[in-house]
Design an enzyme around this catalytic site. Structure first.
Site, PDB file in Angstrom:
ATOM      1  N   SER A  57      43.327  26.221  48.959  1.00 13.48           N
ATOM      2  CA  SER A  57      43.659  25.828  47.599  1.00 13.48           C
ATOM      3  C   SER A  57      42.779  26.607  46.612  1.00 13.48           C
ATOM      4  O   SER A  57      42.613  27.814  46.752  1.00 13.48           O
ATOM      5  CB  SER A  57      43.527  24.313  47.442  1.00 13.48           C
ATOM      6  OG  SER A  57      44.142  23.877  46.251  1.00 13.48           O
ATOM      7  N   SER A  58      42.157  25.941  45.647  1.00  9.28           N
ATOM      8  CA  SER A  58      41.475  26.664  44.569  1.00  9.28           C
ATOM      9  C   SER A  58      40.150  27.302  44.966  1.00  9.28           C
ATOM     10  O   SER A  58      39.551  28.024  44.154  1.00  9.28           O
ATOM     11  CB  SER A  58      41.260  25.736  43.369  1.00  9.28           C
ATOM     12  OG  SER A  58      42.492  25.500  42.723  1.00  9.28           O
ATOM     13  N   VAL A  59      39.672  27.075  46.182  1.00  6.69           N
ATOM     14  CA  VAL A  59      38.521  27.846  46.661  1.00  6.69           C
ATOM     15  C   VAL A  59      38.901  29.326  46.788  1.00  6.69           C
ATOM     16  O   VAL A  59      38.041  30.204  46.899  1.00  6.69           O
ATOM     17  CB  VAL A  59      37.988  27.253  47.980  1.00  6.69           C
ATOM     18  CG1 VAL A  59      36.997  28.162  48.676  1.00  6.69           C
ATOM     19  CG2 VAL A  59      37.323  25.900  47.697  1.00  6.69           C
ATOM     20  N   LYS A  61      39.991  30.990  44.282  1.00  5.93           N
ATOM     21  CA  LYS A  61      39.728  31.614  42.972  1.00  5.93           C
ATOM     22  C   LYS A  61      38.477  32.494  42.941  1.00  5.93           C
ATOM     23  O   LYS A  61      38.529  33.608  42.388  1.00  5.93           O
ATOM     24  CB  LYS A  61      39.671  30.541  41.882  1.00  5.93           C
ATOM     25  CG  LYS A  61      41.032  29.918  41.574  1.00  5.93           C
ATOM     26  CD  LYS A  61      40.923  28.860  40.490  1.00  5.93           C
ATOM     27  CE  LYS A  61      42.301  28.363  40.059  1.00  5.93           C
ATOM     28  NZ  LYS A  61      42.975  27.559  41.094  1.00  5.93           N
TER      29      LYS A  61
END
Length: 373
Positions: A57-59, A61
């Site tokens: 997921s947003s890790v 980014k």
């Protein structure tokens, strides 16, 4: 390291049905330890292990930020280059006169959107959760934030995004998530190569990582994503991570392991080699927001936390773990990865359970871990 309290905390959450399982990788002052517990699917028998694969997921980014700076070092692009050179769909955007007003009431953008705006999440577009016409238009087009990439091709994604006006003038406000996905489309177009190939050449290859990609390299090791319900943990209908996605998303698209993510953050914490120069790491992890931008993001960024180049950065000691200079981010699939150079510590927690909101994150993990240092 004495991490028994951390293991006990996470195992208790498994025993209480709050988590299906966990893998936590911690490096402190050069010593690394990996903690595992629970199962890859709630109620199953396959145990979590160091090589268990998770949807990041947003890790994803912070990897997006590092990859972009690597390509800048290669001379592919400059941070202040207008994105219209590669993304003509965004070359002449219109901006809402009132962020909550009618979609037709717009003015021209006062300045071009740049690569830097995408990195700092200030291009004027991003997640909007205010029930406005703009928020509804984003949802209707399937381009809004989520725990995995949009179910669209990159070209179709950009086409739909260009149909809606900006929420703010480029460079003025911080808005979440969408800028990282647009960044991935830009990098692919600027190089003429898939994002997966760029990732392999500039990140995973130099670090010798074999478990990080946009698909599960070994589906048998992939953890199930769960949601919390009144009936306990229930698997969610996640995209098939065993086939190449239509959209190689840099906002939430990676699949990886705790040791792999630890290796990436440790390289950055140690000065950048072999990924980046120290100057690029400094740019990546510096506070990139103005006080006004940070204040406007206060409903999303936790107290003491600001934003660098697609990574969170701690700027005030509001919690024991929020050391100024600490950088990293959390993901909606129950992932969290941060590096704290001042404390010589890098840690990653992966759980496979969707976060239910801002108060349903990994705070207890970080509180317990820092109490062990």
């Amino acid at each position: 390291m004495r991490l028994a309290p951390v293991r006990d905390l996470l195992q208790r959450q498994v025993d209480e049905g709050l988590l299906p399982g966990f893998v936590a990788a911690v490096r402190h002052r050069g010593t690394t330890e990996v903690l595992c517990g629970g199962t890859t699917t709630a109620g199953d028998v396959q145990p979590m292990g160091p090589d268990t694969l998770f949807r990041m997921s947003s890790v994803t980014k912070p990897v997006a930020g590092a990859l972009t700076l690597a390509l800048r070092e290669d001379g592919v692009l400059g941070l202040d280059d207008p994105v219209g050179e590669w993304l003509p769909e965004l070359a002449a955007p219109r901006v809402l006169r009132d962020r909550t007003g009618p979609l037709a009431d717009t003015v021209p953008a006062e300045r071009p959107i740049t690569v830097r705006h995408l990195l700092t999440s200030t291009p004027g577009f991003g997640g909007v959760w205010d029930g406005s016409p703009l928020a509804r238009a984003i949802d209707e087009r399937g381009i809004g934030p989520g725990p995995w990439p949009p179910a669209l091709t990159p070209d179709e994604y950009l086409r739909r995004l260009a149909e809606v006006p900006l929420a703010a003038q480029p460079g003025e406000v911080w808005l979440y998530h969408l800028p990282a996905d647009v960044l991935g489309v830009l990098l692919a177009r600027a190089t003429g190569r898939p994002v997966a190939a760029l990732l392999a050449e500039r990140v995973t290859g130099p670090l010798g990582l074999t478990d990080t990609a946009f698909t599960a390299v070994d589906p048998a090791r992939l953890a199930t994503v769960h949601a919390t319900t009144p009936d306990g943990l229930v698997p969610v209908d996640a995209p098939d991570a065993t086939v190449p996605p239509a959209f190689e998303g840099l906002a939430a698209g990676l699949v990886s392991t705790a040791p792999d993510v630890l290796t990436v953050l440790a390289a950055l914490a140690d000065g950048g080699a072999p990924l980046l120069s120290p100057a690029s790491v400094a740019a990546l992890t510096a506070d990139a927001l103005t006080p006004a931008q940070r204040a406007g993001a206060a409903d999303f960024l936790e107290p003491g936390v600001s934003w660098g180049l697609q990574t969170g950065v701690c700027v005030e000691q509001t919690e024991p773990w929020c050391t100024p200079g600490r950088f990293g981010w959390d993901g909606g699939t129950g992932t969290s990865a941060w590096a704290d150079p001042a404390r010589e510590m890098v840690a990653v927690l992966l759980t496979g359970r969707l976060m239910g909101g801002p108060d349903d994150g990994p705070q207890e993990f970080w509180r317990t871990l820092y109490a062990c240092l």
